[in-house]
Design a protein around this motif. Structure first.
Motif, PDB file in Angstrom:
ATOM      1  N   GLU A  64      -0.345 -20.626  36.901  1.00  5.62           N
ATOM      2  CA  GLU A  64      -1.128 -21.731  37.444  1.00  5.62           C
ATOM      3  C   GLU A  64      -1.245 -22.881  36.457  1.00  5.62           C
ATOM      4  N   GLU A  65      -0.728 -22.688  35.241  1.00  2.22           N
ATOM      5  CA  GLU A  65      -0.829 -23.727  34.225  1.00  2.22           C
ATOM      6  C   GLU A  65       0.477 -24.513  34.136  1.00  2.22           C
ATOM      7  N   LEU A  66       0.357 -25.792  33.756  1.00  2.00           N
ATOM      8  CA  LEU A  66       1.523 -26.658  33.548  1.00  2.00           C
ATOM      9  C   LEU A  66       1.672 -26.894  32.064  1.00  2.00           C
ATOM     10  N   ASP A  67       2.762 -26.382  31.486  1.00  2.00           N
ATOM     11  CA  ASP A  67       3.028 -26.541  30.055  1.00  2.00           C
ATOM     12  C   ASP A  67       3.832 -27.813  29.834  1.00  2.00           C
ATOM     13  N   VAL A  68       3.344 -28.701  28.962  1.00  2.00           N
ATOM     14  CA  VAL A  68       4.014 -29.970  28.670  1.00  2.00           C
ATOM     15  C   VAL A  68       4.295 -30.036  27.174  1.00  2.00           C
ATOM     16  N   GLN A  69       5.551 -30.282  26.816  1.00  2.00           N
ATOM     17  CA  GLN A  69       5.939 -30.428  25.423  1.00  2.00           C
ATOM     18  C   GLN A  69       6.699 -31.740  25.257  1.00  2.00           C
ATOM     19  N   PHE A  70       6.608 -32.315  24.051  1.00  2.00           N
ATOM     20  CA  PHE A  70       7.220 -33.616  23.789  1.00  2.00           C
ATOM     21  C   PHE A  70       8.179 -33.492  22.604  1.00  2.00           C
ATOM     22  N   TYR A  71       9.315 -34.177  22.719  1.00  2.89           N
ATOM     23  CA  TYR A  71      10.343 -34.148  21.676  1.00  2.89           C
ATOM     24  C   TYR A  71      10.875 -35.559  21.449  1.00  2.89           C
ATOM     25  N   LEU A  72      11.280 -35.812  20.208  1.00  5.84           N
ATOM     26  CA  LEU A  72      11.936 -37.075  19.862  1.00  5.84           C
ATOM     27  C   LEU A  72      13.327 -36.733  19.329  1.00  5.84           C
ATOM     28  N   HIS A  73      14.356 -37.009  20.148  1.00  7.63           N
ATOM     29  CA  HIS A  73      15.739 -36.730  19.761  1.00  7.63           C
ATOM     30  C   HIS A  73      16.377 -37.999  19.181  1.00  7.63           C
ATOM     31  N   LEU A  80       7.361 -32.964  18.456  1.00 10.83           N
ATOM     32  CA  LEU A  80       6.140 -33.740  18.299  1.00 10.83           C
ATOM     33  C   LEU A  80       4.891 -32.872  18.411  1.00 10.83           C
ATOM     34  N   GLY A  81       5.040 -31.615  18.796  1.00 10.27           N
ATOM     35  CA  GLY A  81       3.901 -30.721  18.801  1.00 10.27           C
ATOM     36  C   GLY A  81       3.427 -30.368  17.400  1.00 10.27           C
ATOM     37  N   ASP A  82       4.287 -30.587  16.380  1.00  7.73           N
ATOM     38  CA  ASP A  82       3.934 -30.281  14.993  1.00  7.73           C
ATOM     39  C   ASP A  82       3.450 -31.500  14.220  1.00  7.73           C
ATOM     40  N   VAL A  83       3.260 -32.629  14.900  1.00 10.91           N
ATOM     41  CA  VAL A  83       2.926 -33.878  14.214  1.00 10.91           C
ATOM     42  C   VAL A  83       1.440 -33.926  13.875  1.00 10.91           C
ATOM     43  N   ASP A  84       1.127 -34.244  12.624  1.00 13.77           N
ATOM     44  CA  ASP A  84      -0.255 -34.425  12.197  1.00 13.77           C
ATOM     45  C   ASP A  84      -0.721 -35.867  12.374  1.00 13.77           C
ATOM     46  N   GLU A  85       0.215 -36.805  12.237  1.00 17.41           N
ATOM     47  CA  GLU A  85      -0.210 -38.202  12.210  1.00 17.41           C
ATOM     48  C   GLU A  85       0.977 -39.119  12.474  1.00 17.41           C
ATOM     49  N   VAL A  86       0.706 -40.236  13.159  1.00 17.30           N
ATOM     50  CA  VAL A  86       1.683 -41.305  13.342  1.00 17.30           C
ATOM     51  C   VAL A  86       1.104 -42.556  12.694  1.00 17.30           C
ATOM     52  N   VAL A  87       1.843 -43.126  11.734  1.00 11.54           N
ATOM     53  CA  VAL A  87       1.324 -44.248  10.949  1.00 11.54           C
ATOM     54  C   VAL A  87       2.189 -45.484  11.183  1.00 11.54           C
ATOM     55  N   SER A 142       5.886 -44.012  10.351  1.00 10.07           N
ATOM     56  CA  SER A 142       5.933 -42.711   9.677  1.00 10.07           C
ATOM     57  C   SER A 142       5.365 -41.649  10.603  1.00 10.07           C
ATOM     58  N   ILE A 143       6.127 -40.565  10.786  1.00 12.57           N
ATOM     59  CA  ILE A 143       5.690 -39.420  11.587  1.00 12.57           C
ATOM     60  C   ILE A 143       5.469 -38.276  10.601  1.00 12.57           C
ATOM     61  N   THR A 169       5.684 -51.032  20.227  1.00 10.26           N
ATOM     62  CA  THR A 169       5.974 -50.251  21.434  1.00 10.26           C
ATOM     63  C   THR A 169       6.178 -48.777  21.103  1.00 10.26           C
ATOM     64  N   TRP A 170       6.970 -48.514  20.055  1.00  8.27           N
ATOM     65  CA  TRP A 170       7.230 -47.126  19.671  1.00  8.27           C
ATOM     66  C   TRP A 170       5.961 -46.437  19.170  1.00  8.27           C
ATOM     67  N   VAL A 171       5.139 -47.149  18.382  1.00  9.57           N
ATOM     68  CA  VAL A 171       3.896 -46.560  17.880  1.00  9.57           C
ATOM     69  C   VAL A 171       2.979 -46.197  19.044  1.00  9.57           C
ATOM     70  N   LYS A 172       2.878 -47.083  20.016  1.00  6.31           N
ATOM     71  CA  LYS A 172       2.033 -46.829  21.184  1.00  6.31           C
ATOM     72  C   LYS A 172       2.527 -45.598  21.950  1.00  6.31           C
ATOM     73  N   GLN A 173       3.831 -45.505  22.162  1.00  5.01           N
ATOM     74  CA  GLN A 173       4.399 -44.373  22.889  1.00  5.01           C
ATOM     75  C   GLN A 173       4.185 -43.061  22.125  1.00  5.01           C
ATOM     76  N   LEU A 174       4.415 -43.075  20.805  1.00  3.79           N
ATOM     77  CA  LEU A 174       4.284 -41.864  20.004  1.00  3.79           C
ATOM     78  C   LEU A 174       2.835 -41.402  19.916  1.00  3.79           C
ATOM     79  N   MET A 175       1.924 -42.352  19.746  1.00 10.08           N
ATOM     80  CA  MET A 175       0.509 -41.979  19.665  1.00 10.08           C
ATOM     81  C   MET A 175       0.019 -41.390  20.979  1.00 10.08           C
TER      82      MET A 175
END
Length: 931
Positions: free
Chosen positions: A493-502, A521-528, A536-537, A556-562
């Motif tokens: 019943e759950e929807l698993d969502v994961q994000f990747y940057l290739h 991106l599941g292992d990211v602590d911070e986007v600067v 910086s990721i 644009t990229w910072v907004k998307q990554l955050m």
């Protein structure tokens, strides 16, 4: 045209028709090459399928059948034999069947011919001949060099014709070549030598690139060529661990894309190997020894250094040439087969059947970009002779084997219903296989997982900086095509969502994620968002540095990554309850003042850095003041309440976390040395000494009874304890060396053979003998262990009488629990100072599942996997509520958060009105309220 028309109307071609067809195709191919027409512009032609009936003579059929390209191919036709006089069979024809029986392999063809009677009917397939290369080169004829036009054809024929009178032509039987050598000349150009059984042909040209093209084409056309030595010499090689030093090794680079290194020029004892077939790049690198360069592979980055710069450049050029060959080879494979071979080679396969009884048997393993790991009985076997095939999409994970097989460098391919175990030939090959398999498993699962939806969120060009510090200003930046994507998969019943940057070298490669790299991106602590259009990721293991070509692109990229990393919120910011800065007593002094950066939530809710002046005082109060608006204008941190002071993150991006019961403070500085200094200062004023790791790494440990050596992962703690684990991922400790009872730490006087860097820790009960990889690692381990033996108590602090060996803290000297969290291990001390585990295997699980948890400082909600366990009376562990990044982290016992459940806990529906979270509830402890 007449020959083609005759072939079209004739069931069995005559010898004259076949000769005409072959001659016409070779002439056409040569003409096309001469006019620089690409094969893509040529009209496609189907293979010729035909049968030839021969009557066996006294000398047989007069044919040599080669085991070539995983099949049976005509290698030689004797002019005086039956087939030669018939004239219809040519070199390069492939035998598909014998006497009406379709043959799937070389062995089947040979057996069928042997079992035939006097009449043999061969079913043959002939591919149309292509001219692969045509160039002018000089060939040594006697003592002189003459110019010839050389043509290499796809049927393994190499012809040459003299350009000056007297003109003549002939051919080189490259089918019989057993070695091809290339020698670069210092002033450009070089020599190409083709060695056959009867003669060595020496070719010369001033065009070095052209010679390399010929060498590459011959290697591709003749896969059975003997492996040749390409380059050799002394280099310094850095050990695998970050603290390891350099050792001098004699290195030999072979045409099989293997770099072997030895401890002496005699090459009697191989120390290891680098598999260049999976290498991604060769780049210069900073090295403490000589002139360094590094070879990046999926499993490891290998660092070497030469004595001088010219030698370094020579090695790098040769290695980069090899990597270019590999890229060309994979490009051709993709054009011909649709997939590329990512890695192949010999490894042992464990027979897990009842009959097999766990025996090991050598097999040929081949992994392609289509996510298929094919296992054959040998390297010449065809797909029809496949032993087993494993699809990466069906695997859950790939990891190094545990138990006894760990020391044999084995790898487990784990599927839901079966585990396949392979044993590569050595440690280096194991690292290469493990790296490429894990990389492809991650990438291929994203692309092909059934029932999942892949969505491209954003894509475009960015520059990416290499992981190591490159030599030269501005070096290290390379343009790559980035694709930000999400994978959504229904799990019950759950929807698993994961994000990747290739990222890819070009836009065309983006169609196949296995061709590029990936950032989970599941292992990211911070986007600067940095200056000069940089991004910086930050992860625990690395800082990924990217750069846009315009300010708007960066934003644009910072907004998307955050957005996908969970840093952005709906704009609401929780302001912490601020206390007044306490007045200092008259005898309180300032210990240290410095300007540091502090992580705070911005008005948009995302974490950001602000500069403040910090003043550590002798009463344990850390005051800070900045030019920011309230509530971040000034404040204080009571270090006396700290549960932990941790230095986290990779070099160059370290951060200092101060853990209080109700809050986590994160600080940073321009220099890593500043933070290291502050860690010691803070630990000195904290009465509750937190457990911390001083050093960790691999060493071999000598057994006390069996005296055999075993590889173990060691962790040196500030509690004067040296723990060892089966691997760096094992949460359960195998044993503890109590340094409080030790009397000395010295180098072994007469070490065992090959264990010259062994040292011993002596205690009344036992002498522990340990051995790191090299002298530098041994010196560092001993330097860190000796102070813990000589000075009981926390290192760097005055000795405490209550902490002397043989005494136990009682009464008012009892300590409450302190916690240290690092890597995937969590250490706790109980009130008596005993080491306990934060996760008890014997505790039963009462409930588990997914919940959203609100952060303390960053107020966004993040999805976490929660596990509620019952109290473990045996190990005296209370009821616990733990949370992890995902279910796999829980299963692998990776580090997560912990909430102790006791009678003081209060659970309520919650006071916060949030329409987005209608089932919100609160868990209130004495230290913090969890939402």
């Amino acid at each position: 045209a007449e020959a083609a028309e005759a072939l079209a109307t004739s069931e069995v071609p005559t010898a004259e028709q076949i000769d005409a067809q072959v001659a016409a195709e070779m002439a056409a191919a040569a003409a096309n090459m001469a006019h620089k027409l690409s094969t893509a512009d040529m009209a496609h032609k189907d293979d010729m399928i035909f049968s030839v009936e021969l009557e066996r003579g006294s000398e047989g059929l007069g044919l040599d059948v080669d085991h070539y390209r995983k099949g049976a191919t005509i290698g030689y036709v004797s002019p005086e034999g039956v087939a030669g006089k018939d004239g219809r069979i040519k070199v390069g024809d492939m035998i598909q069947g014998v006497n009406g029986t379709h043959c799937l392999s070389y062995d089947a063809v040979i057996q069928a011919i042997r079992n035939s009677g006097s009449t043999v009917v061969l079913e043959l397939r002939r591919k149309h001949v292509e001219c692969l290369l045509q160039n002018k080169m000089h060939m040594q004829v006697g003592a002189t060099w003459e110019e010839f036009v050389f043509c290499l054809y796809s049927n393994r024929e190499l012809t040459f014709e003299k350009t000056q009178p007297p003109v003549y032509n002939s051919n080189i039987d490259v089918r019989l070549a057993h070695e091809v050598r290339m020698v670069d000349a210092p002033n450009g150009g070089g020599y190409l030598e083709i060695e056959t059984q009867t003669k060595t042909y020496s070719l010369r040209s001033s065009d070095q690139n052209m010679l390399h093209a010929w060498r590459r084409e011959l290697y591709e056309l003749l896969p059975y060529l003997h492996v040749t030595e390409v380059k050799c010499g002394w280099l310094y090689k850095k050990g695998e661990t970050t603290s390891a030093g350099f050792k001098k090794r004699y290195c030999m680079l072979f045409s099989s894309y293997r770099l072997l290194y030895f401890d002496s020029e005699a090459c009697n004892r191989r120390k290891g190997a680098v598999d260049l077939s999976v290498a991604e790049a060769v780049n210069p690198a900073n090295a403490s020894k000589g002139f360094g360069f590094e070879i990046s592979t999926p499993g490891r980055t290998w660092v070497f250094a030469a004595e001088d710069q010219n030698e370094m450049v020579s090695w790098m050029n040769t290695l980069q040439m090899m990597l270019g060959d590999i890229r060309e080879r994979k490009k051709r494979q993709a054009q011909l087969q649709g997939v590329t071979i990512l890695k192949e080679g010999w490894a042992d396969l464990k027979d897990e059947t009842v009959e097999g009884e766990g025996a090991w048997e050598a097999h040929w393993f081949s992994l392609n970009s289509g996510g298929e790991l094919k296992i054959y009985r040998d390297h010449e076997a065809s797909d029809e002779e496949l032993v087993v095939q494993t699809d990466l999409k069906d695997l859950e994970r790939v990891e190094r084997s545990k138990g006894v097989d760990f020391y044999d460098f084995c790898i487990d391919l784990i599927a839901p219903d079966k585990t396949t175990r392979m044993r590569p030939i050595d440690r280096g090959d194991m690292q290469a296989w493990l790296g490429v398999l894990q990389t492809q498993l991650s990438a291929f699962t994203v692309r092909t997982n059934h029932g999942s939806m892949i969505t491209t969120l954003h894509q475009g060009w960015l520059e990416k900086k290499g992981e190591s510090n490159a030599i030269g200003a501005g070096a290290g930046w390379k343009k790559r095509f980035f694709v930000l994507s999400s994978r959504q998969e229904q799990q019950g019943e759950e929807l698993d969502v994961q994000f990747y940057l290739h990222y890819f070298k070009n836009e065309d490669q983006a169609a196949d994620v296995s061709e590029g790299g990936v950032i989970d991106l599941g292992d990211v602590d911070e986007v600067v968002k940095g200056q000069s259009k940089e991004i910086s990721i930050v992860t625990d293991s690395r800082v990924w540095q990217l750069r846009a070509d315009a300010q708007s692109t960066q934003e644009t990229w910072v907004k998307q990554l955050m957005a996908v990393c969970g840093e952005a919120t709906d704009g609401s910011t929780e302001i912490m309850n601020k206390e007044e800065v306490p007045e200092a007593a008259a005898d309180v002094t300032s210990i240290e003042v410095a300007e540091l950066k502090m992580q705070v939530p911005s008005a948009e809710g995302q974490a950001c850095w602000r500069t403040a002046t910090f003043d550590l005082q002798s009463d344990g109060i850390l005051k800070w003041k900045s030019e920011e608006a309230w509530p971040w204008d000034e404040g204080f941190i009571d270090i006396k309440k700290a549960l932990g002071v941790w230095l986290l993150g990779p070099p160059g991006w370290r951060r200092l976390d101060i853990i209080l019961p109700e809050h986590r403070w994160t600080l940073a500085a321009e220099e890593d040395e500043t933070l290291q200094k502050w860690v010691k200062l803070l630990e000195a004023v904290a009465p509750e000494k937190p457990v911390s790791e001083i050093r960790n790494g691999w060493m071999e440990k000598k057994g006390n009874v069996s005296t055999s050596w075993k590889l173990r992962f060691f962790v040196l703690l500030s509690t004067h304890e040296l723990l060892y684990f089966e691997s760096d991922r094992s949460p359960k400790c195998k044993g503890v060396i109590d340094l409080k009872e030790a009397t000395s730490c010295v180098r072994v006087d007469k070490p065992d053979q090959n264990y010259e860097f062994a040292f011993e820790v002596v205690s009344p009960k036992r002498t522990w003998v340990l051995c790191p990889d090299d002298l530098h690692a041994m010196q560092e381990w001993m330097a860190d262990i000796k102070p813990l033996i000589a000075n009981p108590g926390i290192p760097g602090n005055p000795a405490n009488p209550e902490d002397e060996p043989g005494t136990r803290a009682t009464g008012s000297s009892k300590r409450r629990k302190s916690v240290s969290k690092t890597s995937n291990r969590v250490y706790e001390h109980d009130e008596e100072g005993k080491m306990t585990s934060s996760f008890s295997d014997s505790a039963s699980v009462l409930k588990r599942g997914w919940l959203e948890k609100r952060g303390a400082l960053n107020t966004t909600f993040k999805t976490r996997y929660f596990v509620l366990t019952a109290a473990d009376l045996v190990n005296e562990v209370p009821k616990m509520l733990r949370y992890f990044k995902d279910e796999e982290s829980y299963r692998l016992l990776r580090t997560g958060g912990t909430i102790r459940i006791d009678d003081s806990i209060k659970v309520s529906r919650g006071s916060m009105l949030d329409p987005d979270h209608p089932y919100y509830f609160e868990l209130a402890t004495a230290e913090r309220t969890y939402n």
